[in-house]
Scaffold this active site. Sequence first.
Site, PDB file in Angstrom:
ATOM      1  N   THR A   1      45.965  45.764  24.903  1.00 42.93           N
ATOM      2  CA  THR A   1      47.173  45.750  24.085  1.00 42.93           C
ATOM      3  C   THR A   1      47.396  47.094  23.407  1.00 42.93           C
ATOM      4  O   THR A   1      48.521  47.433  23.040  1.00 42.93           O
ATOM      5  CB  THR A   1      47.100  44.619  23.044  1.00 42.93           C
TER       6      THR A   1
ATOM      7  N   LYS B   1      34.972  37.550  24.039  1.00 42.09           N
ATOM      8  CA  LYS B   1      36.406  37.289  23.942  1.00 42.09           C
ATOM      9  C   LYS B   1      36.777  36.592  25.244  1.00 42.09           C
ATOM     10  O   LYS B   1      36.775  37.207  26.323  1.00 42.09           O
ATOM     11  CB  LYS B   1      37.206  38.580  23.779  1.00 42.09           C
TER      12      LYS B   1
ATOM     13  N   TYR C   1      39.071  45.460  39.168  1.00 39.22           N
ATOM     14  CA  TYR C   1      39.486  45.975  40.469  1.00 39.22           C
ATOM     15  C   TYR C   1      38.351  46.098  41.488  1.00 39.22           C
ATOM     16  O   TYR C   1      38.507  45.690  42.629  1.00 39.22           O
ATOM     17  CB  TYR C   1      40.204  47.335  40.344  1.00 39.22           C
TER      18      TYR C   1
ATOM     19  N   ILE D   1      40.999  37.159  19.080  1.00 39.09           N
ATOM     20  CA  ILE D   1      41.484  38.531  19.212  1.00 39.09           C
ATOM     21  C   ILE D   1      42.895  38.409  19.767  1.00 39.09           C
ATOM     22  O   ILE D   1      43.097  38.073  20.928  1.00 39.09           O
ATOM     23  CB  ILE D   1      40.560  39.373  20.101  1.00 39.09           C
TER      24      ILE D   1
END
Length: 290
Positions: A44, A160, A106, A202
């Site tokens: 973010t 998280k 990835y 979070i």
Amino acid sequence: MFKGSIPALVTPFKNGELDVDTLKRLVEWHIAESSSGLVPVGTTGESPTLSHAEHQKVIEIVVDTVAGRIPVIAGAGSNNTAEGLNLIRHAAKVGADAALVVTPYYNKPTQKGLIAHFTAMHDSADLPIVIYNIPGRSVIDMTTATMAELAKLPRIVGVKDATGDLSRVAKTRIACGPEFCQLSGEDATALGFNAHGGVGCISVTANVAPKLCAEMQAATQAGDYATALEITDKLMPLHLAIFLEPGVCGAKYAMSLLGLCSDEVRLPLTPLSDETKAAIKAAMEHAGLL
């Protein structure tokens, strides 16, 4: 160790550059609004488009501005372990309280690779680590068995969890123990996450509505789920609207309506469509923010 409403802090820009003065004001605002901690330069915070120098500068500014009043969990994730080691060492050097380390995206490591990556990060700096498990973006899902193995390391302290699977909270409690810090990474299910044994979130929405998010978290910690549900009902349209397009774009637009920062993002992110802007504005009105 960490609990409550912890904004995944946006990185404000002005004409393509870091807006340092606004970043400092945002930190002060979040503290005044009762946020329990801050996470700079996570996704973010647009970490994928920050240079290493910018990444480090944001952490330094946030740590200095917070001045020990609330915890700072610095983003230190990479799919290049060597790069991640440099990020976590810098975070430790400048006084962050912990590092948020995402599962490598990835390149799709095996569970064995995840253990090797997080062990290397753990061993490189004297800093607590919160694992960021978000298979929707990183493609790889850390299993509870792998997390339990990593939880044996003294500085792997929590997760998280952005899987969206609320049963994962109970599974993680069983595998890692009740002291393992479980933080939600998904605003829309944050209440249910705490009901299953989580201790906080979070949050992206907390960039826009930090006081309401903090009040919801405090209500769950007090066992007052009636109040928590009432607040969640106010916030749910905003949780959903912010993520109609990439969350940081939604958060920054909403913050611009409050006069907190510009809605400027870096490519490949782009400004919101008019339809999404209208949905966010309506959701903010529903929550009593406008």
